[in-house]
Scaffold this motif. Sequence first.
Motif, PDB file in Angstrom:
ATOM      1  N   THR A 175      11.804  10.132  15.959  1.00  0.00           N
ATOM      2  CA  THR A 175      11.462   9.157  14.927  1.00  0.00           C
ATOM      3  C   THR A 175      10.084   9.476  14.379  1.00  0.00           C
TER       4      THR A 175
ATOM      5  N   GLU B 239       8.450   7.161  12.470  1.00  0.00           N
ATOM      6  CA  GLU B 239       7.741   5.902  12.250  1.00  0.00           C
ATOM      7  C   GLU B 239       7.455   5.140  13.538  1.00  0.00           C
TER       8      GLU B 239
ATOM      9  N   SER C 154      -1.338  -3.143  14.490  1.00  0.00           N
ATOM     10  CA  SER C 154      -0.005  -2.619  14.203  1.00  0.00           C
ATOM     11  C   SER C 154       1.014  -3.447  14.965  1.00  0.00           C
TER      12      SER C 154
ATOM     13  N   TYR D 167       4.990  -4.000  16.136  1.00  0.00           N
ATOM     14  CA  TYR D 167       6.258  -3.312  16.387  1.00  0.00           C
ATOM     15  C   TYR D 167       7.291  -4.330  16.848  1.00  0.00           C
TER      16      TYR D 167
ATOM     17  N   LYS E 254       4.557  -2.782   6.050  1.00  0.00           N
ATOM     18  CA  LYS E 254       5.680  -1.876   6.287  1.00  0.00           C
ATOM     19  C   LYS E 254       5.429  -0.526   5.605  1.00  0.00           C
TER      20      LYS E 254
ATOM     21  N   GLN F 275       2.605   0.803   5.002  1.00  0.00           N
ATOM     22  CA  GLN F 275       1.522   1.483   5.718  1.00  0.00           C
ATOM     23  C   GLN F 275       1.899   1.806   7.157  1.00  0.00           C
ATOM     24  N   GLU F 276       3.148   1.496   7.533  1.00  0.00           N
ATOM     25  CA  GLU F 276       3.640   1.708   8.897  1.00  0.00           C
ATOM     26  C   GLU F 276       2.817   0.926   9.919  1.00  0.00           C
ATOM     27  N   ARG F 277       2.357  -0.250   9.504  1.00  0.00           N
ATOM     28  CA  ARG F 277       1.687  -1.186  10.417  1.00  0.00           C
ATOM     29  C   ARG F 277       2.651  -2.258  10.903  1.00  0.00           C
TER      30      ARG F 277
ATOM     31  N   VAL G 293       6.550  -2.077  12.009  1.00  0.00           N
ATOM     32  CA  VAL G 293       7.635  -1.104  12.203  1.00  0.00           C
ATOM     33  C   VAL G 293       8.770  -1.751  12.973  1.00  0.00           C
TER      34      VAL G 293
END
Length: 369
Positions: free
Chosen positions: A128, A130, A303, A305, A357, A359-361, A363
């Motif tokens: 993955t 991300e 971040s 998840y 999302k 900025q991949e903060r 996920v």
Amino acid sequence: EDQCLTVVDILQDFPSCQSIPLEGLLGVLPGIPPRYYSVSSSPLDKQHSKSASTLSLTVTFSVVDYVTPPLIISENDNVCGGKRRKRGVATGYLEILCSPFLAAAGDGSDGVVQLSTPPQLKIFPKPTAEFRLPETITTPLVLIGPGTGIAPFMGFLSHRQAEIMAIESTDAATSVVEGTWRGDYELEGDDAIPITKKDSSGLNMGIEFRRNQNAGSVDVFFGCRYANHDWLYQKEMEHYQTDGTISKLYTAFSRDAGGTASASGATSDHNNVKRSGYVQDIMRNDQDCRSRLINLILKDNASVYVCGDGNAMARDVQAAIVDLLTMGLEESATKGDQEKETASAAEKAKKYLEKMKAQERFVLDIWTS
């Protein structure tokens, strides 16, 4: 839909269909899709490896095994169907492979089993891009993983623990180097080690960089039905909490009616909050948790998840996060028309989540059953 009928069930219920040849039956059946399981360990964790030169990985699965609800076929004749036992194809097979080790662990032998032919299982990686830890250890983490959704986060926690230990070992080595003077000695001739000022400068910069990497906080949200039966990795979570890898642990047990909750609906200590209900209920209803999450996301750029069930949990958690962001944006807004500000803050909160999302903060790793 609740009956989850298989081809075998249909052939048993309708004997006339059994005239189909096996070749014809196999020709119309779809292939079994692969099952994807999150790795719940870290390559930095040597605890589960047989030797220093080998690596091992762990996965987490919950065995699917249940009985379907009764099905009333004819109310007049009181004929009922259903009540079929259903077992997961993949998890049932994995359970069979693991049964010798589970039996050994149950008899006090620590799961050590000597098998003439160890079980083998074909696996393949599905990388993955991300769903992975941030590049810097200083980034605060919010890990939300009810049920088996906790699996990848156990790998995250193991990895973060190893990173913290590496920083601490750097500090320890530096303190030894900077310890009490014991005299000096010189290397002469061929024994001399040529180290330039550039070399020593680079080494010092590397040491200083590692020493200045203060690990960000880690907040973990876990939920299941019953604390005494479904709490996966309970001992490991409590250990990570004790050694400081986990900063805050929030647990919710949806079917424990007051079993782990006080009269107010929750019990908590400084770093552990337990509540009956769901993880999103803690986010919304626990004042300290609510304020902490708002600050982590809006001020500390944490971040977030989310891993687990995509049917309801992921949707409800995202809605709870939007509600928290709305509260945080309302508090920072200037005073004015309250209703207008609330509507504006709600829209900004949704846009902020979408920005996270991108900025991949924020996920997601979710699945549907």
